[in-house]
Design a protein around this motif. Structure first.
Motif, PDB file in Angstrom:
ATOM      1  N   THR A   5       0.829  -1.211   0.000  1.00 15.24           N
ATOM      2  CA  THR A   5       0.000   0.000   0.000  1.00 15.24           C
ATOM      3  C   THR A   5       0.860   1.256   0.000  1.00 15.24           C
ATOM      4  O   THR A   5       2.049   1.225   0.339  1.00 15.24           O
ATOM      5  CB  THR A   5      -0.918   0.029   1.228  1.00 15.24           C
ATOM      6  N   ASP A   6       0.235   2.370  -0.332  1.00  9.55           N
ATOM      7  CA  ASP A   6       0.949   3.652  -0.348  1.00  9.55           C
ATOM      8  C   ASP A   6       1.596   3.954   0.992  1.00  9.55           C
ATOM      9  O   ASP A   6       2.761   4.370   1.051  1.00  9.55           O
ATOM     10  CB  ASP A   6      -0.019   4.795  -0.706  1.00  9.55           C
ATOM     11  N   GLU A   7       0.851   3.757   2.090  1.00  8.28           N
ATOM     12  CA  GLU A   7       1.373   4.089   3.410  1.00  8.28           C
ATOM     13  C   GLU A   7       2.594   3.252   3.750  1.00  8.28           C
ATOM     14  O   GLU A   7       3.631   3.780   4.172  1.00  8.28           O
ATOM     15  CB  GLU A   7       0.299   3.882   4.481  1.00  8.28           C
ATOM     16  N   ALA A   8       2.495   1.945   3.570  1.00  7.48           N
ATOM     17  CA  ALA A   8       3.609   1.071   3.910  1.00  7.48           C
ATOM     18  C   ALA A   8       4.813   1.321   3.015  1.00  7.48           C
ATOM     19  O   ALA A   8       5.962   1.316   3.477  1.00  7.48           O
ATOM     20  CB  ALA A   8       3.181  -0.386   3.819  1.00  7.48           C
ATOM     21  N   GLN A   9       4.578   1.525   1.736  1.00  9.88           N
ATOM     22  CA  GLN A   9       5.670   1.810   0.812  1.00  9.88           C
ATOM     23  C   GLN A   9       6.409   3.087   1.224  1.00  9.88           C
ATOM     24  O   GLN A   9       7.639   3.148   1.199  1.00  9.88           O
ATOM     25  CB  GLN A   9       5.125   1.956  -0.606  1.00  9.88           C
ATOM     26  N   ARG A  10       5.663   4.092   1.620  1.00  8.80           N
ATOM     27  CA  ARG A  10       6.276   5.347   2.051  1.00  8.80           C
ATOM     28  C   ARG A  10       7.084   5.141   3.327  1.00  8.80           C
ATOM     29  O   ARG A  10       8.237   5.584   3.413  1.00  8.80           O
ATOM     30  CB  ARG A  10       5.195   6.409   2.275  1.00  8.80           C
ATOM     31  N   ILE A  11       6.492   4.466   4.311  1.00 12.21           N
ATOM     32  CA  ILE A  11       7.191   4.252   5.585  1.00 12.21           C
ATOM     33  C   ILE A  11       8.464   3.438   5.380  1.00 12.21           C
ATOM     34  O   ILE A  11       9.550   3.815   5.837  1.00 12.21           O
ATOM     35  CB  ILE A  11       6.268   3.528   6.586  1.00 12.21           C
ATOM     36  N   TYR A  12       8.338   2.309   4.685  1.00 20.82           N
ATOM     37  CA  TYR A  12       9.479   1.408   4.500  1.00 20.82           C
ATOM     38  C   TYR A  12      10.597   2.105   3.732  1.00 20.82           C
ATOM     39  O   TYR A  12      11.782   1.990   4.081  1.00 20.82           O
ATOM     40  CB  TYR A  12       9.007   0.163   3.756  1.00 20.82           C
ATOM     41  N   ALA A  13      10.219   2.844   2.698  1.00 21.37           N
ATOM     42  CA  ALA A  13      11.224   3.527   1.882  1.00 21.37           C
ATOM     43  C   ALA A  13      11.906   4.640   2.655  1.00 21.37           C
ATOM     44  O   ALA A  13      13.119   4.847   2.538  1.00 21.37           O
ATOM     45  CB  ALA A  13      10.574   4.076   0.615  1.00 21.37           C
ATOM     46  N   GLU A  14      11.159   5.379   3.470  1.00 18.69           N
ATOM     47  CA  GLU A  14      11.755   6.481   4.224  1.00 18.69           C
ATOM     48  C   GLU A  14      12.674   5.978   5.330  1.00 18.69           C
ATOM     49  O   GLU A  14      13.765   6.515   5.536  1.00 18.69           O
ATOM     50  CB  GLU A  14      10.655   7.369   4.812  1.00 18.69           C
ATOM     51  N   VAL A  15      12.245   4.963   6.048  1.00 17.61           N
ATOM     52  CA  VAL A  15      13.058   4.441   7.150  1.00 17.61           C
ATOM     53  C   VAL A  15      14.357   3.840   6.637  1.00 17.61           C
ATOM     54  O   VAL A  15      15.419   3.994   7.248  1.00 17.61           O
ATOM     55  CB  VAL A  15      12.265   3.393   7.947  1.00 17.61           C
ATOM     56  N   ASN A  16      14.297   3.172   5.480  1.00 16.68           N
ATOM     57  CA  ASN A  16      15.457   2.452   4.952  1.00 16.68           C
ATOM     58  C   ASN A  16      16.174   3.178   3.826  1.00 16.68           C
ATOM     59  O   ASN A  16      17.148   2.659   3.272  1.00 16.68           O
ATOM     60  CB  ASN A  16      15.013   1.069   4.462  1.00 16.68           C
ATOM     61  N   TYR A  17      15.696   4.365   3.447  1.00 24.22           N
ATOM     62  CA  TYR A  17      16.291   5.130   2.336  1.00 24.22           C
ATOM     63  C   TYR A  17      16.322   4.305   1.057  1.00 24.22           C
ATOM     64  O   TYR A  17      17.332   4.240   0.363  1.00 24.22           O
ATOM     65  CB  TYR A  17      17.688   5.639   2.718  1.00 24.22           C
TER      66      TYR A  17
END
Length: 346
Positions: free
Chosen positions: A282-294
């Motif tokens: 989902t958009d939310e998870a993709q954003r969180i995972y990508a931001e936390v892990n760069y």
């Protein structure tokens, strides 16, 4: 008793002490992960907030698929989270995953980042790029092929050729160019190294900052981790000394790899596991995972973090990851055949 996702940090040791079946009773979704707990915890917290389902994780850096296989039908594993196409393919070959035909995941994650047999799917991507000295390397387009050019003799740093990240890069080169050209390229790259390969990707950035080499091969997300490392300020200095260059293949784009997921073969909480996997797309998870892990979101349209966006526009290579997986064994053999980890020979 159910454990919240925040209990994941200590659960690995607990499960090892109590035995795997205890984990199956501990949470609504049991996750076997090769990623450090801190890198996935924000994701787990968001999933629990949205669904009310609890999660528990076991962190297994090496031998994840062997652990699940040994547990057999009694394994509490619901979802496998790991990095690199090699590890995902190893899990598939070990027969510890099951196919999942899921319309939501297939709509959100492009086909190039999913297994044709539906046994694994990417979640986020990372690019294999160049860390270049801001002082000694001009702004220029560089191809992977040109790393074997004598102009770079004594100027390149890299970790072991047999590390999974480099094996995947060589496998991609092999898929593009064939065996003989890959052997020639590996030999040229080897002889352009400043020294024998050693250390990790962050060590290569340190070497560039220290003037030991002018460019290094590394993953994008390490740059984000270094730039934002408040606990180890020297790593911020390494990151400040380099710029990211996104190399491409002459007939393709920038080599990318993935962090990915798979549904465990004997998942005791299958429906909850599928719900978790759908959430990761989902958009939310993709954003969180990508931001936390760069890292780069795989779902089209999800914004990049500010750090990742600063690397420039990524034009990812269109080569399917399954093609890279199929060339990994021969790539590893070629790396050894040219004596890559022995360093320069001329």
């Amino acid at each position: 008793m159910l454990l919240s996702s925040r209990a994941a940090f200590g659960l690995g040791a607990c499960a090892l002490a109590l035995g795997a079946p205890s984990l199956a009773r501990a949470a609504d979704v049991n996750i076997y992960s090769s990623r450090q707990p801190a890198l996935i915890q924000p994701l787990l917290d968001a999933f629990t907030r949205e669904t009310g389902l609890s999660t528990a994780t076991i962190f297994i850096e090496r031998g994840l698929e062997e652990r699940i296989k040994a547990e057999g039908a009694n394994s509490p594993a619901d979802v496998v989270l790991t990095v690199d196409i090699g590890r995902l393919d190893a899990a598939k070959q070990a027969d510890v995953l099951q196919p999942l035909e899921d319309a939501a995941i297939e709509a959100d994650i492009p086909a190039a980042y999913r297994d044709a047999g539906r046994e694994w799917s990417g979640v986020t991507a990372r690019a294999r790029v160049l860390y270049a000295s801001k002082e000694r390397v001009a702004d220029e387009a560089i191809t992977y092929e040109s790393l074997a050019d004598p102009k770079w003799k004594g100027r390149i740093c890299i970790r072991s050729g047999q590390h999974q990240y480099n094996v995947a890069l060589v496998a991609a080169y092999l898929a593009h160019h064939g065996e003989e050209e890959t052997r020639t390229w590996l030999t040229g790259l080897r002889d352009n190294l400043a020294s024998a390969p050693e250390g990790g990707d962050r060590d290569q950035a340190r070497n560039v900052a220290a003037g030991q080499c002018d460019i290094a091969v590394g993953n994008t997300y390490y740059v984000g981790l270094m730039r934002n490392n408040e606990k180890e300020p020297e790593q911020k200095e390494w990151a400040e000394a380099i710029k990211v260059i996104l190399p491409t293949f002459e007939t393709g784009g920038t080599h990318v790899n993935i962090s990915g997921m798979g549904l465990a073969r004997h998942a005791p909480n299958r429906d909850n596991a599928v719900r978790f996997m759908e959430f990761l797309a989902t958009d939310e998870a993709q954003r969180i995972y990508a931001e936390v892990n760069y890292e780069y979101p795989l779902k089209p349209g999800v914004a990049l973090s500010e750090t990742v966006a600063s690397f420039g526009e990524l034009k990812a290579d269109a080569l399917p990851l399954s093609d890279i997986a199929s060339h990994r064994a021969r790539a590893s053999e070629l790396i050894d055949e040219v004596g890559f980890d022995g360093g320069p020979k001329s």
